[in-house]
Design a protein around this motif. Sequence first.
Motif, PDB file in Angstrom:
ATOM      1  N   LEU A   1      23.206  23.469  17.897  1.00 53.02           N
ATOM      2  CA  LEU A   1      24.335  23.660  16.994  1.00 53.02           C
ATOM      3  C   LEU A   1      24.199  22.802  15.745  1.00 53.02           C
ATOM      4  O   LEU A   1      24.391  23.282  14.620  1.00 53.02           O
ATOM      5  CB  LEU A   1      25.645  23.322  17.727  1.00 53.02           C
ATOM      6  CG  LEU A   1      26.942  23.492  16.916  1.00 53.02           C
ATOM      7  CD1 LEU A   1      27.085  24.933  16.443  1.00 53.02           C
ATOM      8  CD2 LEU A   1      28.140  23.077  17.743  1.00 53.02           C
ATOM      9  N   ALA A   2      23.856  21.518  15.933  1.00 51.77           N
ATOM     10  CA  ALA A   2      23.734  20.614  14.783  1.00 51.77           C
ATOM     11  C   ALA A   2      22.622  21.070  13.841  1.00 51.77           C
ATOM     12  O   ALA A   2      22.791  21.065  12.613  1.00 51.77           O
ATOM     13  CB  ALA A   2      23.471  19.186  15.267  1.00 51.77           C
ATOM     14  N   SER A   3      21.489  21.492  14.388  1.00 51.01           N
ATOM     15  CA  SER A   3      20.368  21.928  13.553  1.00 51.01           C
ATOM     16  C   SER A   3      20.693  23.229  12.832  1.00 51.01           C
ATOM     17  O   SER A   3      20.322  23.413  11.670  1.00 51.01           O
ATOM     18  CB  SER A   3      19.117  22.101  14.412  1.00 51.01           C
ATOM     19  OG  SER A   3      18.757  20.891  15.019  1.00 51.01           O
ATOM     20  N   PHE A   4      21.379  24.148  13.522  1.00 55.59           N
ATOM     21  CA  PHE A   4      21.754  25.414  12.885  1.00 55.59           C
ATOM     22  C   PHE A   4      22.662  25.167  11.683  1.00 55.59           C
ATOM     23  O   PHE A   4      22.467  25.729  10.605  1.00 55.59           O
ATOM     24  CB  PHE A   4      22.449  26.314  13.907  1.00 55.59           C
ATOM     25  CG  PHE A   4      22.912  27.622  13.347  1.00 55.59           C
ATOM     26  CD1 PHE A   4      22.004  28.619  13.039  1.00 55.59           C
ATOM     27  CD2 PHE A   4      24.262  27.849  13.113  1.00 55.59           C
ATOM     28  CE1 PHE A   4      22.433  29.829  12.498  1.00 55.59           C
ATOM     29  CE2 PHE A   4      24.699  29.058  12.580  1.00 55.59           C
ATOM     30  CZ  PHE A   4      23.771  30.047  12.276  1.00 55.59           C
ATOM     31  N   LEU A   5      23.659  24.295  11.860  1.00 53.21           N
ATOM     32  CA  LEU A   5      24.548  23.965  10.748  1.00 53.21           C
ATOM     33  C   LEU A   5      23.786  23.260   9.627  1.00 53.21           C
ATOM     34  O   LEU A   5      24.054  23.495   8.439  1.00 53.21           O
ATOM     35  CB  LEU A   5      25.699  23.089  11.244  1.00 53.21           C
ATOM     36  CG  LEU A   5      26.663  23.757  12.239  1.00 53.21           C
ATOM     37  CD1 LEU A   5      27.702  22.756  12.724  1.00 53.21           C
ATOM     38  CD2 LEU A   5      27.347  24.960  11.609  1.00 53.21           C
ATOM     39  N   ALA A   6      22.835  22.408  10.004  1.00 53.58           N
ATOM     40  CA  ALA A   6      22.027  21.700   8.995  1.00 53.58           C
ATOM     41  C   ALA A   6      21.169  22.678   8.206  1.00 53.58           C
ATOM     42  O   ALA A   6      21.013  22.537   6.983  1.00 53.58           O
ATOM     43  CB  ALA A   6      21.160  20.643   9.664  1.00 53.58           C
ATOM     44  N   VAL A   7      20.597  23.689   8.887  1.00 55.65           N
ATOM     45  CA  VAL A   7      19.786  24.695   8.192  1.00 55.65           C
ATOM     46  C   VAL A   7      20.638  25.468   7.192  1.00 55.65           C
ATOM     47  O   VAL A   7      20.246  25.676   6.031  1.00 55.65           O
ATOM     48  CB  VAL A   7      19.136  25.647   9.227  1.00 55.65           C
ATOM     49  CG1 VAL A   7      18.582  26.880   8.533  1.00 55.65           C
ATOM     50  CG2 VAL A   7      18.023  24.941   9.979  1.00 55.65           C
TER      51      VAL A   7
ATOM     52  N   THR B   1      14.276  28.183   9.239  1.00 58.67           N
ATOM     53  CA  THR B   1      14.444  28.811  10.548  1.00 58.67           C
ATOM     54  C   THR B   1      13.211  28.597  11.410  1.00 58.67           C
ATOM     55  O   THR B   1      13.316  28.320  12.610  1.00 58.67           O
ATOM     56  CB  THR B   1      14.733  30.311  10.380  1.00 58.67           C
ATOM     57  OG1 THR B   1      15.909  30.480   9.586  1.00 58.67           O
ATOM     58  CG2 THR B   1      14.940  30.982  11.728  1.00 58.67           C
ATOM     59  N   ALA B   2      12.021  28.747  10.782  1.00 60.26           N
ATOM     60  CA  ALA B   2      10.785  28.491  11.528  1.00 60.26           C
ATOM     61  C   ALA B   2      10.725  27.034  11.985  1.00 60.26           C
ATOM     62  O   ALA B   2      10.352  26.735  13.138  1.00 60.26           O
ATOM     63  CB  ALA B   2       9.577  28.837  10.656  1.00 60.26           C
ATOM     64  N   LEU B   3      11.107  26.119  11.094  1.00 64.79           N
ATOM     65  CA  LEU B   3      11.134  24.704  11.468  1.00 64.79           C
ATOM     66  C   LEU B   3      12.140  24.454  12.581  1.00 64.79           C
ATOM     67  O   LEU B   3      11.882  23.693  13.520  1.00 64.79           O
ATOM     68  CB  LEU B   3      11.481  23.863  10.238  1.00 64.79           C
ATOM     69  CG  LEU B   3      11.597  22.353  10.450  1.00 64.79           C
ATOM     70  CD1 LEU B   3      10.267  21.776  10.912  1.00 64.79           C
ATOM     71  CD2 LEU B   3      12.047  21.668   9.167  1.00 64.79           C
ATOM     72  N   TYR B   4      13.297  25.131  12.474  1.00 66.49           N
ATOM     73  CA  TYR B   4      14.329  25.002  13.500  1.00 66.49           C
ATOM     74  C   TYR B   4      13.805  25.463  14.864  1.00 66.49           C
ATOM     75  O   TYR B   4      14.029  24.825  15.887  1.00 66.49           O
ATOM     76  CB  TYR B   4      15.536  25.841  13.079  1.00 66.49           C
ATOM     77  CG  TYR B   4      16.594  26.037  14.146  1.00 66.49           C
ATOM     78  CD1 TYR B   4      17.455  25.014  14.482  1.00 66.49           C
ATOM     79  CD2 TYR B   4      16.726  27.258  14.794  1.00 66.49           C
ATOM     80  CE1 TYR B   4      18.431  25.195  15.440  1.00 66.49           C
ATOM     81  CE2 TYR B   4      17.688  27.450  15.757  1.00 66.49           C
ATOM     82  CZ  TYR B   4      18.542  26.418  16.084  1.00 66.49           C
ATOM     83  OH  TYR B   4      19.492  26.607  17.039  1.00 66.49           O
ATOM     84  N   ALA B   5      13.083  26.595  14.875  1.00 67.35           N
ATOM     85  CA  ALA B   5      12.545  27.106  16.134  1.00 67.35           C
ATOM     86  C   ALA B   5      11.524  26.147  16.727  1.00 67.35           C
ATOM     87  O   ALA B   5      11.512  25.887  17.944  1.00 67.35           O
ATOM     88  CB  ALA B   5      11.918  28.478  15.898  1.00 67.35           C
ATOM     89  N   VAL B   6      10.645  25.591  15.863  1.00 63.19           N
ATOM     90  CA  VAL B   6       9.632  24.646  16.358  1.00 63.19           C
ATOM     91  C   VAL B   6      10.299  23.400  16.939  1.00 63.19           C
ATOM     92  O   VAL B   6       9.965  22.931  18.037  1.00 63.19           O
ATOM     93  CB  VAL B   6       8.663  24.276  15.218  1.00 63.19           C
ATOM     94  CG1 VAL B   6       7.743  23.138  15.659  1.00 63.19           C
ATOM     95  CG2 VAL B   6       7.833  25.485  14.816  1.00 63.19           C
ATOM     96  N   LEU B   7      11.280  22.857  16.186  1.00 62.04           N
ATOM     97  CA  LEU B   7      11.966  21.662  16.669  1.00 62.04           C
ATOM     98  C   LEU B   7      12.761  21.948  17.942  1.00 62.04           C
ATOM     99  O   LEU B   7      12.896  21.078  18.811  1.00 62.04           O
ATOM    100  CB  LEU B   7      12.892  21.118  15.577  1.00 62.04           C
ATOM    101  CG  LEU B   7      12.190  20.545  14.339  1.00 62.04           C
ATOM    102  CD1 LEU B   7      13.206  20.100  13.306  1.00 62.04           C
ATOM    103  CD2 LEU B   7      11.284  19.388  14.712  1.00 62.04           C
ATOM    104  N   LEU B   8      13.291  23.166  18.038  1.00 63.22           N
ATOM    105  CA  LEU B   8      14.027  23.539  19.241  1.00 63.22           C
ATOM    106  C   LEU B   8      13.108  23.518  20.462  1.00 63.22           C
ATOM    107  O   LEU B   8      13.488  23.049  21.537  1.00 63.22           O
ATOM    108  CB  LEU B   8      14.638  24.925  19.056  1.00 63.22           C
ATOM    109  CG  LEU B   8      15.776  25.300  20.017  1.00 63.22           C
ATOM    110  CD1 LEU B   8      16.950  24.354  19.839  1.00 63.22           C
ATOM    111  CD2 LEU B   8      16.216  26.734  19.783  1.00 63.22           C
ATOM    112  N   LEU B   9      11.886  24.019  20.272  1.00 66.86           N
ATOM    113  CA  LEU B   9      10.906  23.972  21.368  1.00 66.86           C
ATOM    114  C   LEU B   9      10.563  22.529  21.732  1.00 66.86           C
ATOM    115  O   LEU B   9      10.425  22.186  22.911  1.00 66.86           O
ATOM    116  CB  LEU B   9       9.646  24.737  20.965  1.00 66.86           C
ATOM    117  CG  LEU B   9       9.799  26.261  20.816  1.00 66.86           C
ATOM    118  CD1 LEU B   9       8.497  26.870  20.304  1.00 66.86           C
ATOM    119  CD2 LEU B   9      10.189  26.900  22.147  1.00 66.86           C
TER     120      LEU B   9
END
Length: 452
Positions: free
Chosen positions: A10-16, A204-212
């Motif tokens: 949630l925090a990363s999505f809002l940050a993106v 979004t790509a960075l978000y996905a990588v960090l999520l992993l």
Amino acid sequence: MFKLLRFYSLASFLAVLATALLVGLFYRQVAIQGIMTLAERNNLALARTALSSVKPELIDYLNRVAQPGFARASHASLPPELAVAIGKLMQDNTVARIKIYNQLGMVAFSTKTAQIGTDQRENPGFITAINGRVADTLIYHDTFNSLDAETEEDNLMQTYIPIRASPTDPVQGVFEIYTDVNDLVRQIEHTEFTVMAGTLLILTALYAVLLLVVRRARNLIDSQNQTIRERTQTLEILSARMLQNEESSKKKIATELHEGLAQTLSAIKLNLENNRQRIDADGTIGQSMTAIIPMLQNAIEDVRTIATELRPSSIDDLGLLPAINSLCHNFQQRHPGMLITQDISLQEKDIPAPLKVILYRIVMLALDDIASHTTSDQVRIALRRDGQALTLLADDAPSAPAGLPETTLIQIDPHQESRFAKMLELTTLSGGSFAAARPAAGRILLRAAWNS
């Protein structure tokens, strides 16, 4: 339990989203500034090129319309050379409108005839230009903003140019040119959309990588926590067994002292008492035996005291509450100036059997500590259940708050005080928590609690 993955997602999505929005706003400001700079240069170049050859006619025209009684002028009243120059300017597809102001701020000429004769003395652009400086205004229509209503002035670059015969002469009027920058705005907005889409895609790509990465970290943390829980559980089992073994050893030694050595000494004392009357007539040996008997009696009492300290038999025979009552009674006999108050709201059946000996020993240690380290003449022993927690309190200030922690109390780290080491060890190894605080100088408040 803290949900790391959910929180981070949630925090990363809002940050993106916030980052993409800020990038868009920043690019928009840069784009508007670029549009203004480019349009200003074009306007100045167009106006100066067109008017440089007809400046005398323009000055003469301004002198004619500068009279206070001026009301309206028409396109036909322009000098022919000036009319031709303006006509050539209007042939440029980007030029939307042209105005000429006299010194008094009246519109002497406009390609939009309805504006001729209007008073523009309060126009900020006119005021700047009549004072000798070029002024620019852009009304930017943001197509991405649904609240930004359309007007006929949208995306028109307005440039106000002072008119004078030479750089040192006074300003005699103002020339205003409106340039249509819609094509440039559309190009900039297309670029802005591309930049925002690209930024959002990259984030979004960075978000996905960090999520992993976070998911992997969460799995590692969960695995480590599971290992810690298993080891903690093992340590708790080992601690309980160690306490049980220690108590079993103490019980065995106490039984041997009480039932073995104490009984043997008692038998020797009884035998001496029964046989001292039959000793030889001079009584020498009888007197020796008489002196030995009190010594044997003291030895018997010492053995029984050691046995009681190792394992009080009253806990097994009568229960914890009578044992604590007897302990407090004996403590008062040793310290006649100290008053002990018992605040016990439990029954014997409410106390887990494995904790009875632990509670007894902590009460005994707490009383000894209070007697040695405080100046109070009052002691309170409280044993109660707060929800699922079994709580033991010992303090020498009955008027102080019974709960811990309190903002008015000075907290003590029991790990830093050797006097609390045994109480801390007993509480911790039996699965509880130990705390100490100081209500006032020279006072102490001890608390041990177990969730059961």
